[in-house]
Design a protein around this motif. Structure first.
Motif, short mmCIF file in Angstrom:
data_model
loop_
_atom_site.label_atom_id
_atom_site.label_comp_id
_atom_site.label_asym_id
_atom_site.label_seq_id
_atom_site.Cartn_x
_atom_site.Cartn_y
_atom_site.Cartn_z
N ALA A 171 0.83 -1.20 0.00
CA ALA A 171 0.00 0.00 0.00
C ALA A 171 0.87 1.25 0.00
O ALA A 171 0.64 2.18 -0.75
CB ALA A 171 -0.92 0.00 1.23
N GLN A 266 -4.65 -10.96 0.24
CA GLN A 266 -4.75 -9.62 0.81
C GLN A 266 -4.67 -9.71 2.33
O GLN A 266 -5.32 -10.55 2.95
CB GLN A 266 -6.07 -8.96 0.40
CG GLN A 266 -6.17 -8.67 -1.10
CD GLN A 266 -7.49 -8.06 -1.49
OE1 GLN A 266 -8.53 -8.66 -1.28
NE2 GLN A 266 -7.45 -6.85 -2.05
N ASP A 268 -3.52 -6.89 5.82
CA ASP A 268 -2.91 -5.68 6.37
C ASP A 268 -2.77 -4.57 5.34
O ASP A 268 -1.76 -3.87 5.29
CB ASP A 268 -1.53 -6.01 6.97
CG ASP A 268 -1.62 -7.04 8.07
OD1 ASP A 268 -2.64 -7.04 8.79
OD2 ASP A 268 -0.69 -7.86 8.19
N GLY A 269 -3.78 -4.44 4.47
CA GLY A 269 -3.74 -3.37 3.50
C GLY A 269 -2.81 -3.61 2.33
O GLY A 269 -2.60 -2.72 1.50
N ARG A 270 -2.23 -4.79 2.25
CA ARG A 270 -1.32 -5.10 1.14
C ARG A 270 -1.90 -6.23 0.31
O ARG A 270 -2.72 -7.01 0.77
CB ARG A 270 0.06 -5.50 1.67
CG ARG A 270 0.82 -4.34 2.28
CD ARG A 270 2.19 -4.79 2.73
NE ARG A 270 2.09 -5.70 3.86
CZ ARG A 270 3.07 -6.54 4.21
NH1 ARG A 270 4.17 -6.59 3.50
NH2 ARG A 270 2.94 -7.31 5.26
#
Length: 783
Positions: A171, A266, A268-270
């Motif tokens: 991200a 997907q 942790d926002g990644r």
């Protein structure tokens, strides 16, 4: 450019030349007959409809049945087959035909040599695909494709050579390994034609299994399928999926003669994208899953190379996909169509037995597992034996063979611990908790459930954790704590409903009805039982269907709707299996005996209660066996058969004394009080009633208290102890608005105290609650 030939027995079929040869000699056949053969062989993974065959071969669907039948007869004759043997072409009733003989596909390079691993398996059948692969490795007609054994042995190299890639898209930070404590794998998005639809669940389960084997805690596939079935497009919003630390979406497509399987992870926002490419979707999916494990910092599990291993894995994935999708008959057909050697494989043999278990064919499942265990040495198959014993334990528990179930689960736990099979060990502990509950060893049950829950939480198994919590709720119910059990059960219901886990949901609803009836919440129990209909409409397990009917009958009887309850009980008696459903049939007779007593038919009640007192019920459910015994003694007392009633009460006392401490105390005292009252010994009867009420009050279960209080009130009134009767009635007055017996007690007390207005009001309330239940005793006394 590559073209395919098909070899089966001494025959070689060349679709491009439209020729059939036997031992190298061309066979003269009409082109329409050859085209029929080509279409059947090409689509041997499924039945071909008569209209489809006619439209393909003759370019129209209105070809006469005679023409099509003659073509099939001619083919069978040429192939040395006939309509009875059907070794090559099987007739599928009301549909068409299916090619069933084993086929080897041979691909010949016509122009440019194909790149390594370029040929798409022409069949979705794993056995055919594996045999094709084995022949390809040995056949000089295959110039470029290596055997699958080499593909497995060189898996790491293939990740790069065949194009297994990963792309990390953070991200806002540089590329770093993604970590996850739990994962959930969603159904695969497949772009490859209807023949490969099974990959939707098959690849999902394969990736989940591979992640789990790589020590990533992963939600079981059953949970995911249930979520999708229940919530559809909204499944992504489920708390179970939202709570996963890692969410994996597989996709697969076939293009340019190879499979590409992509995994989008997907957390942790990644986002992490990996790919696996190979000529086989299973190999491609494994490559992708292994690459994902590496990026997560986990070591991919090792696999045994070989065509047999691939065929076994592929077939297991297809069977699993069918079972997860609720298609038991398709799972059976997959196994029947497999090669004999693959059917005999221990993993497939256990899969077959598991399919039968999910179909409710418990005896067939048990026999298959016992035969399998005889040929599985513990030294080399500890994990598989553990799974087999775990299923045996579940079968025995469902059939009421408690000691047998305990032995099987204990053996499963021992083997699973030795094999470091955590999930199997958790299931074994859950089973041992169920056994302890049946034996009323409630502390041991709670301990076993706690062990199972710890293991399942570590595995990220949301369904398993919910199942443990369901059992803890049922444990509280057995402890005589329905008020504590009901919130747990209702919470479990919501979670199972969200998961779409209908078998577990049915069990939960039945337990809720039991808890609501114990709390005298008869309207709530009736409302809960009305939710059974949706489960039955969606095809509940046949064994569970009778359990739902039984629970519904009990709820109806509790609301005074005796005729409706009778109809359900009659259906159980007429349509259930005397062997497979023996316990439910016995329990149905317990309910029927109680209904007979409500109708003042003591002789019938005694007969039904006696028929319910089967050894299987005693072993499976001591509480229901106790209820049957008390009903029989009570019915004999009301019928005036004092000697037989006295004998039953004495034997009941001996039986309770031989059981768990404290079990059945208030029920025995109630039976003894009833016997003393029937024999005219009022002082002894009142003493026993008082002790029974104290015991029931100590337990604190409303049903038990009211069951003792009503006959105690009657006995006190008969002894002219009206004030004492009023005091006892006061202890159950809070339930008079929704329980017939409490309202009945009030009517008796007010009548005895010569209070006509309150007596009439109490009688009116009792009549409203009675339904079809007899109130002759109340009416006579109140007037």
């Amino acid at each position: 450019m590559a073209t395919s030939h098909y070899r089966f027995g001494p025959f070689l079929l060349d679709p491009q030349a439209r020729e059939l040869q036997r031992d190298g000699q061309r066979i003269d056949l009409p082109l329409s007959t050859i085209d029929c053969l080509i279409h059947l062989v090409r689509h041997r993974d499924r039945p071909v409809g008569r209209d489809e065959l006619a439209a393909t071969v003759w370019d129209r669907a209105d070809v006469s049945d005679v023409s099509l039948s003659h073509a099939i007869m001619r083919l069978r004759k040429v192939l040395g087959d006939d309509g009875n043997a059907q070794r090559t072409i099987r007739t599928v009733p009301r549909l068409g035909y299916r090619w069933v003989m084993e086929v080897t596909e041979e691909v010949e390079a016509r122009a440019e040599p194909a790149p390594a691993e370029s040929a798409m398996p022409t069949s979705a059948d794993p056995v055919v695909a594996a045999r094709e692969a084995a022949d390809e490795a040995a056949s000089p007609a295959r110039p470029s494709r290596a055997g699958l054994a080499f593909a497995f042995a060189a898996l790491v190299v293939a990740l790069f050579a065949a194009g297994a890639w990963w792309v990390l898209r953070p991200a806002s930070q540089p590329s770093t390994p993604m970590t996850a404590t739990s994962a959930i794998v969603l159904p695969a998005q497949v772009d490859a034609g209807p023949a490969w639809d099974w990959l939707r669940f098959g690849l999902m389960d394969l990736v989940a299994t591979q992640l789990r084997r790589g020590e990533v805690a992963t939600t079981p596939s059953e949970t995911v399928v249930a979520l999708v079935a229940s919530l559809g497009d909204a499944a992504g919003d489920s708390p179970v999926i939202a709570a996963a630390a890692l969410r994996v979406q597989p996709s697969a497509n076939f293009a340019h003669e190879r499979w590409t399987v992509r995994l989008r992870a997907q957390a942790d926002g990644r986002r992490l994208d990996v790919e696996g490419r190979a000529a086989d979707p299973i190999l491609a999916a494994r490559a992708a899953a292994d690459n994902l494990l590496i990026k997560l910092g986990h070591v991919p599990p090792s696999d045994d190379p070989g065509d047999v291993a691939l065929a076994r894995t592929t077939l297991r994935q297809r069977i699993t996909a069918a079972v997860l999708g609720g298609q038991v008959e398709i799972a059976r057909e997959l196994i029947r169509n497999a090669a004999p050697a693959l059917q005999a494989d221990p993993e497939i043999a256990l899969s077959r037995a598991t399919v039968e278990f999910f179909a409710g064919a418990y005896e067939a499942s048990r026999e298959q597992i016992e035969a399998l265990l005889e040929r599985l040495p513990e030294a080399t198959h500890a994990g598989l034996r553990a799974r087999a014993f775990d299923t045996l334990g579940a079968i025995a528990l469902r059939q009421g063979r408690i000691d047998e179930s305990a032995h099987a689960y204990a053996e499963a736990a021992r083997l699973a611990e030795a094999a470091d099979a955590t999930h199997t060990l958790a299931k074994a502990w859950l089973g041992l908790g169920g056994v302890a509950s049946q034996r009323l060893q409630l502390e041991q049950a709670a301990d076993a459930y706690g062990r199972a829950r710890t293991l399942l939480e570590g595995e990220g198994d949301a369904f398993g954790v919910a199942a443990v919590d369901l059992n803890l709720g049922m444990n509280a119910l057995q402890r005589g704590q329905p008020d504590a059990a009901l919130p747990m059960l209702r919470d479990a219901e919501q979670r199972f409903r969200a998961l779409g886990a209908e078998d577990a949901l049915g069990t939960t609803l039945v337990a809720e009805v039991d808890a609501e009836r114990a709390l005298l919440e008869h309207a709530a129990a009736l409302a809960t039982s009305e939710r059974f209909a949706a489960l039955e409409a969606r095809g509940a397990n046949e064994r569970q269907r009778w359990e739902l009917s039984l629970s519904r009958a009990g709820a109806l009887a509790g609301a005074g709707r005796l005729s409706e309850a009778d109809a359900l009980l009659a259906r159980i008696a007429d349509a259930s299996d005397p062997r497979e459903d023996a316990i439910v049939r016995a329990q149905a007779n317990v309910v029927a005996a109680a209904i007979a007593l409500w109708r003042d038919d003591a002789a019938k009640a005694a007969e039904l209660a006696a028929s319910a007192m089967q050894p299987g019920l005693e072993a499976r459910n001591r509480a229901d066996y106790l209820a049957a015994w008390v009903l029989r003694a009570t019915a004999l007392q009301r019928a005036g058969e004092m000697a037989r009633a006295r004998d039953e009460v004495e034997r009941l006392g001996d039986w309770i004394a031989s059981g768990p401490a404290g079990f059945g105390r208030s029920e025995l005292l109630l039976a003894q009080a009833g016997q003393a009252a029937a024999e005219g010994d009022a002082p002894l009867a009142l003493q026993r009633y008082a002790l029974a009420l104290d015991a029931a009050t100590a337990r604190g279960v409303a049903e038990d208290i009211v069951a003792v209080a009503l006959p105690y009130v009657r006995a006190l009134i008969a002894a002219q102890r009206i004030d004492d009767a009023a005091a006892v009635n006061g202890r159950i007055a809070r339930w008079a608005d929704h329980d017939l017996r409490a309202a009945w007690s009030q009517a008796l007390v007010y009548s005895a105290r010569e209070q006509p207005a309150p007596a009439a009001k109490a009688l009116e309330r009792a009549l409203a609650l009675a339904g079809e239940r007899s109130l002759s005793d109340v009416i006579t006394t109140a007037h």
